[in-house]
Write a protein that holds these residues in place. Structure first.
Motif, PDB file in Angstrom:
ATOM      1  N   GLU A  30       0.817  -1.210   0.000  1.00 25.45           N
ATOM      2  CA  GLU A  30       0.000   0.000   0.000  1.00 25.45           C
ATOM      3  C   GLU A  30       0.854   1.265   0.000  1.00 25.45           C
ATOM      4  O   GLU A  30       0.521   2.251  -0.612  1.00 25.45           O
ATOM      5  CB  GLU A  30      -0.916   0.018   1.238  1.00 25.45           C
ATOM      6  CG  GLU A  30      -2.043  -0.989   1.212  1.00 25.45           C
ATOM      7  CD  GLU A  30      -3.095  -0.646   0.176  1.00 25.45           C
ATOM      8  OE1 GLU A  30      -3.761  -1.560  -0.333  1.00 25.45           O
ATOM      9  OE2 GLU A  30      -3.248   0.564  -0.142  1.00 25.45           O
ATOM     10  N   TYR A  31       1.920   1.227   0.781  1.00 19.45           N
ATOM     11  CA  TYR A  31       2.713   2.424   1.024  1.00 19.45           C
ATOM     12  C   TYR A  31       3.910   2.477   0.076  1.00 19.45           C
ATOM     13  O   TYR A  31       4.592   1.470  -0.150  1.00 19.45           O
ATOM     14  CB  TYR A  31       3.236   2.437   2.457  1.00 19.45           C
ATOM     15  CG  TYR A  31       2.219   2.793   3.528  1.00 19.45           C
ATOM     16  CD1 TYR A  31       0.879   2.444   3.406  1.00 19.45           C
ATOM     17  CD2 TYR A  31       2.616   3.485   4.655  1.00 19.45           C
ATOM     18  CE1 TYR A  31      -0.039   2.771   4.382  1.00 19.45           C
ATOM     19  CE2 TYR A  31       1.710   3.814   5.649  1.00 19.45           C
ATOM     20  CZ  TYR A  31       0.382   3.456   5.510  1.00 19.45           C
ATOM     21  OH  TYR A  31      -0.514   3.781   6.484  1.00 19.45           O
ATOM     22  N   MET A  32       4.168   3.685  -0.417  1.00 21.87           N
ATOM     23  CA  MET A  32       5.375   3.904  -1.223  1.00 21.87           C
ATOM     24  C   MET A  32       6.006   5.238  -0.843  1.00 21.87           C
ATOM     25  O   MET A  32       5.310   6.157  -0.382  1.00 21.87           O
ATOM     26  CB  MET A  32       5.050   3.856  -2.724  1.00 21.87           C
ATOM     27  CG  MET A  32       4.554   2.480  -3.179  1.00 21.87           C
ATOM     28  SD  MET A  32       4.376   2.307  -4.951  1.00 21.87           S
ATOM     29  CE  MET A  32       6.087   2.198  -5.491  1.00 21.87           C
ATOM     30  N   TYR A  33       7.315   5.327  -1.024  1.00 19.50           N
ATOM     31  CA  TYR A  33       8.073   6.477  -0.540  1.00 19.50           C
ATOM     32  C   TYR A  33       9.150   6.859  -1.551  1.00 19.50           C
ATOM     33  O   TYR A  33       9.664   5.999  -2.256  1.00 19.50           O
ATOM     34  CB  TYR A  33       8.799   6.139   0.771  1.00 19.50           C
ATOM     35  CG  TYR A  33       7.999   5.379   1.802  1.00 19.50           C
ATOM     36  CD1 TYR A  33       7.838   3.999   1.699  1.00 19.50           C
ATOM     37  CD2 TYR A  33       7.429   6.032   2.894  1.00 19.50           C
ATOM     38  CE1 TYR A  33       7.121   3.292   2.641  1.00 19.50           C
ATOM     39  CE2 TYR A  33       6.711   5.327   3.855  1.00 19.50           C
ATOM     40  CZ  TYR A  33       6.561   3.960   3.723  1.00 19.50           C
ATOM     41  OH  TYR A  33       5.856   3.269   4.675  1.00 19.50           O
ATOM     42  N   GLY A  51      -1.558   5.095  -0.370  1.00 21.45           N
ATOM     43  CA  GLY A  51      -2.475   4.309  -1.185  1.00 21.45           C
ATOM     44  C   GLY A  51      -2.649   4.954  -2.549  1.00 21.45           C
ATOM     45  O   GLY A  51      -2.271   6.115  -2.760  1.00 21.45           O
ATOM     46  N   GLU A  52      -3.218   4.187  -3.449  1.00 19.70           N
ATOM     47  CA  GLU A  52      -3.451   4.682  -4.806  1.00 19.70           C
ATOM     48  C   GLU A  52      -4.237   5.980  -4.758  1.00 19.70           C
ATOM     49  O   GLU A  52      -5.232   6.091  -4.046  1.00 19.70           O
ATOM     50  CB  GLU A  52      -4.222   3.616  -5.588  1.00 19.70           C
ATOM     51  CG  GLU A  52      -4.506   3.957  -7.020  1.00 19.70           C
ATOM     52  CD  GLU A  52      -5.251   2.830  -7.717  1.00 19.70           C
ATOM     53  OE1 GLU A  52      -4.866   1.661  -7.538  1.00 19.70           O
ATOM     54  OE2 GLU A  52      -6.232   3.125  -8.431  1.00 19.70           O
ATOM     55  N   CYS A  91      13.522   4.815  -4.016  1.00 21.17           N
ATOM     56  CA  CYS A  91      12.117   4.522  -3.827  1.00 21.17           C
ATOM     57  C   CYS A  91      12.013   3.333  -2.883  1.00 21.17           C
ATOM     58  O   CYS A  91      12.906   2.466  -2.856  1.00 21.17           O
ATOM     59  CB  CYS A  91      11.470   4.176  -5.170  1.00 21.17           C
ATOM     60  SG  CYS A  91       9.741   3.705  -5.056  1.00 21.17           S
ATOM     61  N   ALA A  92      10.959   3.309  -2.096  1.00 20.28           N
ATOM     62  CA  ALA A  92      10.734   2.187  -1.192  1.00 20.28           C
ATOM     63  C   ALA A  92       9.246   1.914  -1.087  1.00 20.28           C
ATOM     64  O   ALA A  92       8.416   2.783  -1.395  1.00 20.28           O
ATOM     65  CB  ALA A  92      11.317   2.468   0.197  1.00 20.28           C
ATOM     66  N   SER A  93       8.928   0.705  -0.666  1.00 19.33           N
ATOM     67  CA  SER A  93       7.522   0.366  -0.443  1.00 19.33           C
ATOM     68  C   SER A  93       7.400  -0.461   0.821  1.00 19.33           C
ATOM     69  O   SER A  93       8.383  -1.054   1.288  1.00 19.33           O
ATOM     70  CB  SER A  93       6.949  -0.387  -1.648  1.00 19.33           C
ATOM     71  OG  SER A  93       7.533  -1.664  -1.772  1.00 19.33           O
TER      72      SER A  93
END
Lengths: 116, 116
Positions: A30-33, A51-52, A91-93
């Motif tokens: 769900e999470y991205m950074y 979230g999207e 980028c991370a998730s």
């Protein structure tokens, strides 16, 4: 399983040019950074998404924009690049927090950006 | 604002010596995470600690979470050249309302070099 994929891995820009970094994850997180890493500064959060269709500012958001149109993708844009944006971008998730647990971050391999 | 501080910034050891890095938070944390970044690589999750006074071991690595949940340490016994890299601690970033959205605030890391 590819995990988190970033493109491009290297880019050289001239001051004032624009570009977009793409991050894709195949873990259904769900999470991205988006983080930037500069020598001696650790990892600093630029923007994130829970979230999207949602995005939020992090610690150092100025000069960047992001979009999360699809759950698996998180784009980082530089509208008018400046030399101060020379950095390595990660980028991370992750999964969302669960109780007192915070989701572990899965990082991409990084994108090295140089602004001349 | 909320801060996570790590010391030392650099540590040079002879192979076989022990190594410790310390992490201190300005706020009480619900958990703390540790990451390792090899030279030229991306951060990789090592462990998450959630309990006051918790101690966890991974082979030669020992992780501790302080009783007050404001500090943590990573100790490596008998370092090897494969331990080279930067070690980061990270804790949840708390919003103004006191909750966390899953963001992590990272320390600046401790860069470990090992002389064979």
């Amino acid at each position: 399983n590819a995990g988190v994929t970033q493109t491009p891995k290297f880019r050289v820009l001239k001051t004032g040019q624009s570009m977009t970094l793409l991050c894709a994850q195949d873990m259904n997180h769900e999470y991205m950074y988006w983080y930037r890493q500069d020598p001696g500064m650790g990892l600093r959060l630029i923007h994130y998404s829970v979230g999207e269709g949602t995005t939020a500012k992090g610690e150092v958001p100025d000069g960047y924009n992001v979009s999360r149109l699809k759950k698996q993708n998180f784009l980082l844009g530089l509208e008018s690049a400046a030399p101060s944006q020379t950095s390595v971008y990660f980028c991370a998730s992750s999964y969302p927090p669960r109780g007192i647990f915070t989701g572990e971050l899965f990082f991409g391999e990084g994108s090295r950006l140089t602004v001349l | 604002g909320q801060q996570v501080m790590q010391i030392p910034q650099y540590q040079h050891v002879q192979e076989g010596e022990d190594f410790t890095t310390y992490c201190n938070s300005s706020t009480t944390l619900s958990n703390i995470q540790w990451y390792k970044q090899r030279p030229g690589g991306h951060p990789v999750f090592l462990i998450q600690l959630v309990k006051s006074g918790e101690v966890k071991k991974q082979k030669r690595l020992t992780f501790q979470f302080g009783e007050a949940k404001k500090n943590s340490s990573l100790h490596i016994t008998a370092t090897q050249t494969t331990d080279v890299g930067t070690y980061f601690c990270a804790g949840p970033f708390y919003m103004n309302y006191g909750g966390s959205q899953g963001n992590l605030i990272f320390g600046k890391g401790t860069k470990l070099s090992v002389k064979p």
